[in-house]
Design an enzyme around this catalytic site. Structure first.
Site, mmCIF file in Angstrom:
data_model
loop_
_atom_site.group_PDB
_atom_site.id
_atom_site.type_symbol
_atom_site.label_atom_id
_atom_site.label_comp_id
_atom_site.label_asym_id
_atom_site.label_seq_id
_atom_site.Cartn_x
_atom_site.Cartn_y
_atom_site.Cartn_z
ATOM 1 N N GLU A 67 0.810 -1.223 0.000
ATOM 2 C CA GLU A 67 0.000 0.000 0.000
ATOM 3 C C GLU A 67 0.847 1.279 0.000
ATOM 4 O OE1 GLU A 67 -0.837 -2.682 2.085
ATOM 5 O OE2 GLU A 67 -2.357 -3.214 0.598
ATOM 6 N N CYS A 89 9.211 -2.941 5.149
ATOM 7 C CA CYS A 89 10.100 -4.109 5.289
ATOM 8 C C CYS A 89 9.334 -5.340 4.853
ATOM 9 C CB CYS A 89 10.541 -4.239 6.753
ATOM 10 S SG CYS A 89 11.563 -5.691 7.059
ATOM 11 N N VAL A 90 9.760 -5.923 3.753
ATOM 12 C CA VAL A 90 9.109 -7.117 3.222
ATOM 13 C C VAL A 90 10.065 -8.286 3.428
ATOM 14 C CG1 VAL A 90 7.942 -8.126 1.229
ATOM 15 C CG2 VAL A 90 8.065 -5.633 1.470
ATOM 16 N N GLU A 94 7.491 -18.295 2.803
ATOM 17 C CA GLU A 94 7.595 -19.610 2.155
ATOM 18 C C GLU A 94 7.176 -19.579 0.693
ATOM 19 O OE1 GLU A 94 6.505 -22.292 6.137
ATOM 20 O OE2 GLU A 94 5.083 -22.068 4.467
ATOM 21 N N HIS A 97 4.854 -14.764 -2.616
ATOM 22 C CA HIS A 97 4.184 -13.504 -2.275
ATOM 23 C C HIS A 97 5.203 -12.366 -2.124
ATOM 24 C CE1 HIS A 97 1.236 -11.144 0.375
ATOM 25 N NE2 HIS A 97 0.784 -11.145 -0.848
HETATM 26 N N1 LIG Z 1 4.357 -10.111 4.225
HETATM 27 C C1 LIG Z 1 4.528 -8.744 4.258
HETATM 28 C C2 LIG Z 1 3.532 -7.862 3.862
HETATM 29 N N2 LIG Z 1 2.331 -8.323 3.421
HETATM 30 C C3 LIG Z 1 1.150 -7.472 3.313
HETATM 31 C C4 LIG Z 1 1.133 -6.673 1.993
HETATM 32 O O1 LIG Z 1 2.086 -5.618 2.009
HETATM 33 C C5 LIG Z 1 -0.256 -6.067 1.785
HETATM 34 O O2 LIG Z 1 -0.558 -5.203 2.865
HETATM 35 C C6 LIG Z 1 -1.333 -7.133 1.670
HETATM 36 O O3 LIG Z 1 -0.983 -8.045 0.627
HETATM 37 C C7 LIG Z 1 -2.719 -6.543 1.365
HETATM 38 O O4 LIG Z 1 -2.660 -5.770 0.180
HETATM 39 N N3 LIG Z 1 3.762 -6.531 3.875
HETATM 40 C C8 LIG Z 1 4.963 -6.022 4.308
HETATM 41 O O5 LIG Z 1 5.147 -4.798 4.328
HETATM 42 N N4 LIG Z 1 5.950 -6.880 4.710
HETATM 43 C C9 LIG Z 1 5.777 -8.225 4.698
HETATM 44 O O6 LIG Z 1 6.717 -8.973 5.070
HETATM 45 C C1 LIG Z 2 6.280 -11.166 2.037
HETATM 46 C C2 LIG Z 2 5.120 -11.898 2.534
HETATM 47 O O1 LIG Z 2 3.974 -11.604 2.210
HETATM 48 C C3 LIG Z 2 5.415 -13.113 3.320
HETATM 49 O O2 LIG Z 2 5.750 -12.709 4.635
HETATM 50 C C4 LIG Z 2 4.217 -14.033 3.372
HETATM 51 O O3 LIG Z 2 4.714 -15.229 3.863
HETATM 52 P P1 LIG Z 2 4.430 -16.592 3.052
HETATM 53 O O4 LIG Z 2 5.083 -16.443 1.692
HETATM 54 O O5 LIG Z 2 5.086 -17.682 3.882
HETATM 55 O O6 LIG Z 2 2.925 -16.729 2.959
#
Ligand SMILES: Nc1c(NC[C@H](O)[C@H](O)[C@H](O)CO)[nH]c(=O)[nH]c1=O
Ligand SMILES: CC(=O)[C@@H](O)COP(=O)(O)O
Length: 162
Positions: A67, A89-90, A94, A97
């Site tokens: 977002e 921070c992403v 597993e 995504h």
């Molecule tokens: N897994 C992480 C996420 N996941 C959520 C997405 O960013 C998003 O809010 C969702 O898919 C709904 O649109 N976000 C992060 O910032 N860091 C992660 O590790």
């Molecule tokens: C970056 C993500 O959305 C991640 O943390 C989601 O974890 P997973 O790939 O194990 O569902």
């Protein structure tokens, strides 16, 4: 150069300008908030240390890094905002995504900067694990929030020269 060969908090003095009259927006992802709040603290303190007035820094949150692009757009479209700093921070999980989020937010933030012709900074960590994130959010590799703040200032310095 890999981050482990460069401290994220180090920078040259090139294009560091007087930013006392510039207004900055910082948009922060709530996901991994232990990391993103450290990134914010680094960015905020770096802006203040370089002459930005506290009243000229606004902070908003989005649910996740995906977002950040839309949040940045809503801020970049405001005529009184000179630069937007996006912090997130992403962390690799597993599944794939991680890849989809990282690709989307990198391209999205780029698109916003080009659409509104102003600095919109990619201050998003994309680590493999939590420790790599902490190392880059005030740990042994510095703070990417510092880097993002300096980058915003330098880009404002560049455009003033053109
Ligand atoms: N897994 C992480 C996420 N996941 C959520 C997405 O960013 C998003 O809010 C969702 O898919 C709904 O649109 N976000 C992060 O910032 N860091 C992660 O590790
Ligand atoms: C970056 C993500 O959305 C991640 O943390 C989601 O974890 P997973 O790939 O194990 O569902």
């Amino acid at each position: 150069m890999a981050t482990n060969l460069k401290n994220l908090s180090d920078h040259s003095e090139k294009n560091i300008i007087n930013v006392a009259n510039n207004k900055f927006a910082i948009i922060v992802s709530e996901w991994n908030d232990e990391v993103t709040e450290s990134l914010f603290n680094g960015a905020y303190e770096t802006l203040i240390e370089n002459g930005v007035k506290k009243e000229n820094i606004i902070k908003h949150y989005v649910p996740g890094s995906y977002e950040l692009s839309l949040g940045a757009q809503w801020l970049a479209q405001k005529s009184d905002i000179d630069a937007v700093i996006c912090l997130g921070c992403v962390i690799q999980g597993e599944t794939k995504h991680f890849d989809f989020i990282c690709d989307a937010v990198a391209q999205g933030i780029t698109n916003v900067s080009l659409k509104y012709n102003k600095p919109v900074i990619f201050g998003v960590l994309t680590p493999n694990n939590q420790q790599q994130a902490l190392d880059r959010a005030g740990g042994k590799h510095g703070n990417k929030g510092d880097e993002a703040a300096i980058t915003a200032i330098k880009m404002l310095g560049l455009v003033q020269q053109l």
